[in-house]
Structure formats: structure tokens, C-alpha cells
Design a protein around this motif. Structure first.
Motif, PDB file in Angstrom:
ATOM      1  N   SER A  48      -3.175   5.603   8.419  1.00 20.48           N
ATOM      2  CA  SER A  48      -4.559   5.666   7.786  1.00 20.48           C
ATOM      3  C   SER A  48      -5.497   6.880   8.119  1.00 20.48           C
ATOM      4  O   SER A  48      -6.100   7.689   7.193  1.00 20.48           O
ATOM      5  CB  SER A  48      -5.408   4.461   8.038  1.00 20.48           C
TER       6      SER A  48
ATOM      7  N   ARG B 130       0.926  -1.052  -0.289  1.00 24.95           N
ATOM      8  CA  ARG B 130      -0.082  -0.147  -0.142  1.00 24.95           C
ATOM      9  C   ARG B 130       0.923   1.097   0.180  1.00 24.95           C
ATOM     10  O   ARG B 130       0.401   2.381  -0.607  1.00 24.95           O
ATOM     11  CB  ARG B 130      -0.744  -0.025   1.211  1.00 24.95           C
ATOM     12  N   TYR B 131       2.019   0.902   0.688  1.00 22.76           N
ATOM     13  CA  TYR B 131       2.959   2.204   0.696  1.00 22.76           C
ATOM     14  C   TYR B 131       4.129   1.644   0.308  1.00 22.76           C
ATOM     15  O   TYR B 131       4.617   0.466   0.142  1.00 22.76           O
ATOM     16  CB  TYR B 131       3.052   2.791   2.116  1.00 22.76           C
TER      17      TYR B 131
END
Length: 234
Positions: free
Chosen positions: A231, A118-119
Motif C-alpha cells: 500500500s 486487489r492484486y
């Protein structure tokens, strides 16, 4: 890159992802015992710290420099009369440090697993190249990282280079670590986020004041809080 506030996340290694300083403390205790007939334990520790400070510019960070500093301290305290058996034992405990099993800290694997893919994850660590590579391999955490940067020191210049190389600059980057001096303050100085994860045994030379008024400073009790924190930035 996405439009999220953070696209690149850097992680420190020693005492952030796995235990490190506790083994240095055990080694120092052994070293104090070796010189107990020559000086009090606290005096031995003070002289060792002085040697480490002097030698950072010559040997850098890591076990090899620490071992050389122990030898130098032993020779200073004994005025050059340190028995060969003491020097041999110092070399032996230095080798033991270089082969000590890696113990990952709680939540390290879960945090990386939640963020990987995701990163863009970068391991940013300082110290001896071979030792850091060994610990990363033994930790079993290597596959979570998209890049590994083993550096001689961590400064604002270091972070600008790394976050520029692997992302879109510090403004969309984050550094996570246990050292305010090496991981947090210089990263924040570049415009990155700095996430402080305290460790009870952080080396005394890594202590500085918390940048509590910095807008991009955060402190969390452990790595288990990292996914929600990231998040929560949007």
C-alpha cells in the motif's frame, strides 16, 4: 489493470509461505546417523552438499533429487559397501519427506487474504511438480492465488515470462520470498520489486549478497508487513 505501481505480486512457497528447510535438516541429521560408523557427521554433510550441487543439473530441486543424492553419498562414503538396510532407510526417510504435513508460516494466510482480489497473485515455486502441488493443496492457501507457476529454476528469464504472461511486465510486478538468489536478485534484475523475507534455515546454496543498493529492494521481518508495504508504494 489499474494505475497502481504494482498490479502483479508473486510469492515464493517453501520457507516463505510454509516450513520446508527444517524438514530437510532433520532428514540430514538422520542420514548422518545412518553413516556414523563410516564417517564423521560433518564429513557426511559436506559430501552430501557436494552431491546435491553436482546433481542439480540432472535431478533439479526437490525431495527426489535430495534422496538420490543421499544414496549417491552413502555409496561414495562406504566405497560401494553401504548395507542394503541403509539404502532402504534412505528411501524411507525420502518418502517421509514427501508426505510430511504442511505447516504454514506466521501471517501467510492473513497477508494473502489482505491482497487477494486487489492484486493478481501468482505462486512462483521451483521443485518437484507433484510435491509442490501436494503442499499447496494441503496448505489451504490455493484459493488466494490467481495463477500457479511451478518452474525448474528461477532466473530473470523466468520472471520476465511470468510477469509478462500475467501482467504488464516486470516493472509493475513484485516478487516476495526468502531466497535472495532465487526470489529477489533475478526479479530485481528484470525491473520488478524484490521483497526479501528472511528465514533462519534458508538452504546454503540460496545465499548471495543482498542487493541493498537496488532501488526496488526491500527487506521485511515477516509476511505480516507485506500489505502495508504494498500500500505504501502508492
Amino acid at each position: 489493470m489499474s494505475n497502481r505501481p504494482v498490479s502483479v505480486i508473486g510469492f515464493d512457497a517453501d520457507d516463505t509461505l510454509w516450513q520446508n528447510e527444517q524438514y530437510y535438516k532433520l532428514t540430514e541429521s538422520h542420514f548422518r546417523g545412518l553413516l556414523s560408523e563410516f564417517a564423521e557427521g560433518d564429513h557426511v554433510s559436506e559430501r552430501l552438499l557436494e552431491a546435491e550441487k553436482r546433481n542439480l543439473a540432472h535431478y533439479g530441486f526437490g525431495i527426489k533429487g535430495f534422496t538420490l543424492s543421499m544414496i549417491e553419498t552413502a555409496l561414495e562414503i562406504t566405497e560401494g559397501r553401504a548395507p542394503s538396510s541403509v539404502i532402504s532407510e534412505i528411501l524411507a526417510i525420502g518418502r517421509d519427506l514427501l508426505s510430511h504435513p504442511v505447516e504454514c508460516l506466521p501471517h501467510a494466510r492473513d497477508a494473502l487474504e489482505a491482497l487477494a482480489g486487489r492484486y493478481f497473485l501468482v505462486l512462483i515455486t521451483k521443485g518437484d511438480l507433484f510435491d509442490q502441488e501436494r503442499k499447496l493443496a494441503q496448505s489451504g492457501l490455493g484459493d488466494y492465488f490467481d495463477a500457479v507457476e511451478i518452474v525448474s529454476d528461477k532466473t530473470a528469464t523466468t520472471y520476465r515470462r511470468i510477469f509478462g504472461k500475467h501482467g504488464e511486465g516486470p516493472e509493475r510486478s513484485m516478487m516476495i520470498g526468502n531466497s535472495l538468489k532465487s526470489d529477489i536478485v533475478p526479479a530485481i534484475a528484470t525491473g520488478a520489486w524484490g521483497i526479501f523475507v528472511p528465514h533462519e534455515l534458508t538452504w546454503v546454496l540460496e545465499h548471495v549478497e543482498k542487493p541493498e543498493k537496488a532501488p526496488r529492494f526491500r527487506e521485511i521481518p515477516d509476511l505480516g508487513h507485506v500489505p502495508d508495504l504494498v500500500s505504501g508504494l502508492g
